[in-house]
Design a protein around this motif. Sequence first.
Motif, mmCIF file in Angstrom:
data_model
loop_
_atom_site.group_PDB
_atom_site.id
_atom_site.type_symbol
_atom_site.label_atom_id
_atom_site.label_comp_id
_atom_site.label_asym_id
_atom_site.label_seq_id
_atom_site.Cartn_x
_atom_site.Cartn_y
_atom_site.Cartn_z
ATOM 1 N N THR A 1 34.981 71.316 30.392
ATOM 2 C CA THR A 1 34.968 70.190 29.458
ATOM 3 C C THR A 1 33.841 69.239 29.836
ATOM 4 O O THR A 1 33.823 68.689 30.944
ATOM 5 C CB THR A 1 36.304 69.431 29.491
ATOM 6 N N LEU A 2 32.907 69.067 28.910
ATOM 7 C CA LEU A 2 31.810 68.116 29.128
ATOM 8 C C LEU A 2 32.193 66.794 28.474
ATOM 9 O O LEU A 2 32.287 66.723 27.234
ATOM 10 C CB LEU A 2 30.510 68.650 28.524
ATOM 11 N N PRO A 3 32.441 65.745 29.263
ATOM 12 C CA PRO A 3 32.881 64.472 28.675
ATOM 13 C C PRO A 3 31.800 63.870 27.783
ATOM 14 O O PRO A 3 30.614 63.909 28.109
ATOM 15 C CB PRO A 3 33.162 63.592 29.898
ATOM 16 N N SER A 4 32.242 63.312 26.668
ATOM 17 C CA SER A 4 31.312 62.702 25.721
ATOM 18 C C SER A 4 30.923 61.307 26.199
ATOM 19 O O SER A 4 31.721 60.580 26.783
ATOM 20 C CB SER A 4 31.951 62.632 24.338
ATOM 21 N N GLN A 5 29.689 60.943 25.935
ATOM 22 C CA GLN A 5 29.224 59.599 26.257
ATOM 23 C C GLN A 5 29.600 58.601 25.162
ATOM 24 O O GLN A 5 29.613 57.401 25.364
ATOM 25 C CB GLN A 5 27.696 59.613 26.438
ATOM 26 N N ASP A 6 29.924 59.157 23.973
ATOM 27 C CA ASP A 6 30.294 58.328 22.828
ATOM 28 C C ASP A 6 31.819 58.286 22.721
ATOM 29 O O ASP A 6 32.435 59.142 22.108
ATOM 30 C CB ASP A 6 29.677 58.889 21.549
ATOM 31 N N ILE A 7 32.425 57.288 23.355
ATOM 32 C CA ILE A 7 33.881 57.175 23.383
ATOM 33 C C ILE A 7 34.310 56.079 22.414
ATOM 34 O O ILE A 7 34.028 54.894 22.625
ATOM 35 C CB ILE A 7 34.394 56.859 24.808
ATOM 36 N N SER A 8 34.975 56.485 21.334
ATOM 37 C CA SER A 8 35.450 55.515 20.346
ATOM 38 C C SER A 8 36.851 55.065 20.722
ATOM 39 O O SER A 8 37.683 55.875 21.119
ATOM 40 C CB SER A 8 35.449 56.129 18.948
ATOM 41 N N PHE B 1 28.723 63.898 34.462
ATOM 42 C CA PHE B 1 30.113 63.613 34.802
ATOM 43 C C PHE B 1 30.188 62.249 35.494
ATOM 44 O O PHE B 1 29.159 61.704 35.915
ATOM 45 C CB PHE B 1 30.661 64.709 35.727
ATOM 46 N N PRO B 2 31.377 61.657 35.597
ATOM 47 C CA PRO B 2 31.497 60.356 36.279
ATOM 48 C C PRO B 2 30.873 60.374 37.666
ATOM 49 O O PRO B 2 31.093 61.293 38.462
ATOM 50 C CB PRO B 2 33.026 60.161 36.348
ATOM 51 N N GLU B 3 30.088 59.353 37.965
ATOM 52 C CA GLU B 3 29.317 59.326 39.211
ATOM 53 C C GLU B 3 30.186 59.257 40.453
ATOM 54 O O GLU B 3 29.789 59.721 41.528
ATOM 55 C CB GLU B 3 28.354 58.127 39.192
ATOM 56 N N GLU B 4 31.393 58.660 40.344
ATOM 57 C CA GLU B 4 32.226 58.478 41.533
ATOM 58 C C GLU B 4 32.870 59.772 42.021
ATOM 59 O O GLU B 4 33.449 59.813 43.106
ATOM 60 C CB GLU B 4 33.319 57.430 41.253
ATOM 61 N N LEU B 5 32.761 60.852 41.233
ATOM 62 C CA LEU B 5 33.404 62.111 41.612
ATOM 63 C C LEU B 5 32.459 62.976 42.435
ATOM 64 O O LEU B 5 31.260 63.056 42.160
ATOM 65 C CB LEU B 5 33.835 62.887 40.356
ATOM 66 N N ASP C 1 37.261 70.604 39.873
ATOM 67 C CA ASP C 1 38.730 70.599 39.813
ATOM 68 C C ASP C 1 39.244 69.896 38.562
ATOM 69 O O ASP C 1 40.256 70.302 37.983
ATOM 70 C CB ASP C 1 39.309 69.915 41.058
ATOM 71 N N LYS C 2 38.549 68.831 38.143
ATOM 72 C CA LYS C 2 39.024 68.030 37.010
ATOM 73 C C LYS C 2 38.557 68.561 35.663
ATOM 74 O O LYS C 2 39.308 68.512 34.672
ATOM 75 C CB LYS C 2 38.554 66.584 37.184
ATOM 76 N N PHE C 3 37.354 69.091 35.602
ATOM 77 C CA PHE C 3 36.768 69.440 34.310
ATOM 78 C C PHE C 3 36.710 70.942 34.027
ATOM 79 O O PHE C 3 36.297 71.347 32.943
ATOM 80 C CB PHE C 3 35.366 68.834 34.191
ATOM 81 N N ILE C 4 37.097 71.759 34.990
ATOM 82 C CA ILE C 4 37.177 73.196 34.729
ATOM 83 C C ILE C 4 38.628 73.636 34.917
ATOM 84 O O ILE C 4 39.169 73.582 36.014
ATOM 85 C CB ILE C 4 36.256 74.001 35.668
#
Length: 371
Positions: free
Chosen positions: A71-78, A131-135, A142-145
């Motif tokens: 899962t590739l997180p979107s930068q456009d979060i509504s 992905f979020p920089e803090e990860l 682990d979180k996105f696959i």
Amino acid sequence: MPEIKSNSLSILALQKFKKNFWGVLSFYFIVFCAFISVFAYVFAPDNSQNANQMHLSIHSRAPGFKVQILTLPSQDISPQSFLNTVFFGKKNTDNEIPIDHYTLEDTILKIYPYSGGEAAGISKEISLKNFPEELTPKEVTDKFIKTHTFILGTDKYGRDMLSRMLVGIRISFSIGFVAVLISLLLGITLGAIAGYFGGKIDALVMWLINVTWSIPTLLLVIAITLALGKGFWQVFIAVGLTMWVEVARVVRGQVLSVKQMQYVTAARALGFTDFRIITKHILPNSLAPVIVISAANFAAAILIESGLSFLGIGAQPPMPSWGAMIKDHYSYIILGKAYLAIIPGLGIMSLVMAFMLIGNALRDALDVKGS
């Protein structure tokens, strides 16, 4: 002290209904389906709006199929409220990619898209900056696959069949509820007016009933749908406007019988208005057959909507409809993947059968002469 038995007809009818195994089973099945239809997105593995998350590389896979999905997180979060997500699905703009396997190289995630067991496809490199920089890299994988299991398989667009089936229940229940509501409002009103006043009013209503009844239901629905345009609510109105005639005929017959009773004559003698006599004295004693007809009409509305969706003039894509799902996949029956059409077909059959069984149970329970 001896037990006092109630002579209330409603209590006796309820007791009789509880003794009907198939009626009670159908009732609980319908309640269960109604609950699922309201909270479909809570239970659906794919909770995106209309369960429309496509993965073309894994199209038409068999039930129980498993695959890893990145899962590739979107930068456009509504922004979206919790209740909106629960009832209308997530406005999911994330990109999902089915993969065979992956490797981590410093700040690069190297993935191999799913190829169905054939020769390994061309790899893709994805920067971890997406992905979020803090990860950490390990936390990212682990979180996105995740390994996804498609319990009922996938359709020809790679969408989760289970999710589409669950959300599709909402369409069937909505069309049944609204169509029956419209038919009851029109049928009871016109039937009661015709039966109570008689004369020219009765002749006019009966003429309208006979004209409407002479037109094939599906043809009339198609004509109304084409006049109002394709869409969700147009189908509701079209189906409802074709179902009132049977209700009106039954109510008219009941009113003709009940208005001769002594308590109606007494009500007239007391100076009650026609409206009060109809609503307070006649209709409450005339609606038992209407309840039975409503259950049958609910089932008929589901079938008509499925037929319209199969013809392409019902609920429009990407909205999931069981009839449209059969339309999309009926050709797969000869390709060894008949389950793609059989699964929604079984859904339609089970829901229609439940309403017909509960209609039969209500008919037996409300049959005073048979008690």
